[in-house]
Design a protein around this motif. Sequence first.
Motif: not given
Length: 156
Positions: A117, A120, A122-127
């Motif tokens: 995260a 990237a 930020g936090l995302s669903v795939p991460v």
Amino acid sequence: MLDHPLRLLRWAVRLTACGLVLFAVVSVLREGRVTEAVGGVLLGLLYAAGAAFEGRPSPARVWLGLVTAGWLVLAVTAPPFVWVVFPLLFAYPQVLPLWAAMFGVTVLTSVTIAVSAWHAGGLSVPVLLGPGGAAVVVTMLALVCRALRADPRLRP
């Protein structure tokens, strides 16, 4: 009886680890990051040395700690090294007592999600789902191998 498939599985995990390290080393070299590439080569060599400690709990635990520390440094400095965590997730249940292995896998997965995260932005669903799902699958596979190895009825 099951000795050969389990041995093949351990070698498959080692080859996967080498492939992931090689991919990460090539990726950082393309960016001109020689220090990280050298660190990756050293991590790969250290990981490969783990085969020498199979069946020897104390040295294997020291090896696992060193490999984990090396992975963490590289994962924080270069995103391609984050994915080298998957073979480590397999190693924890092989080397540590079950309670320590599950704690270690939980911490490794959480760190992997956090570092991914951070890289990237930020936090995302795939991460979140990628490392989490992989941790579940790899851990289940490692636990099955552990159970098969411990069952005296399955030995030749």
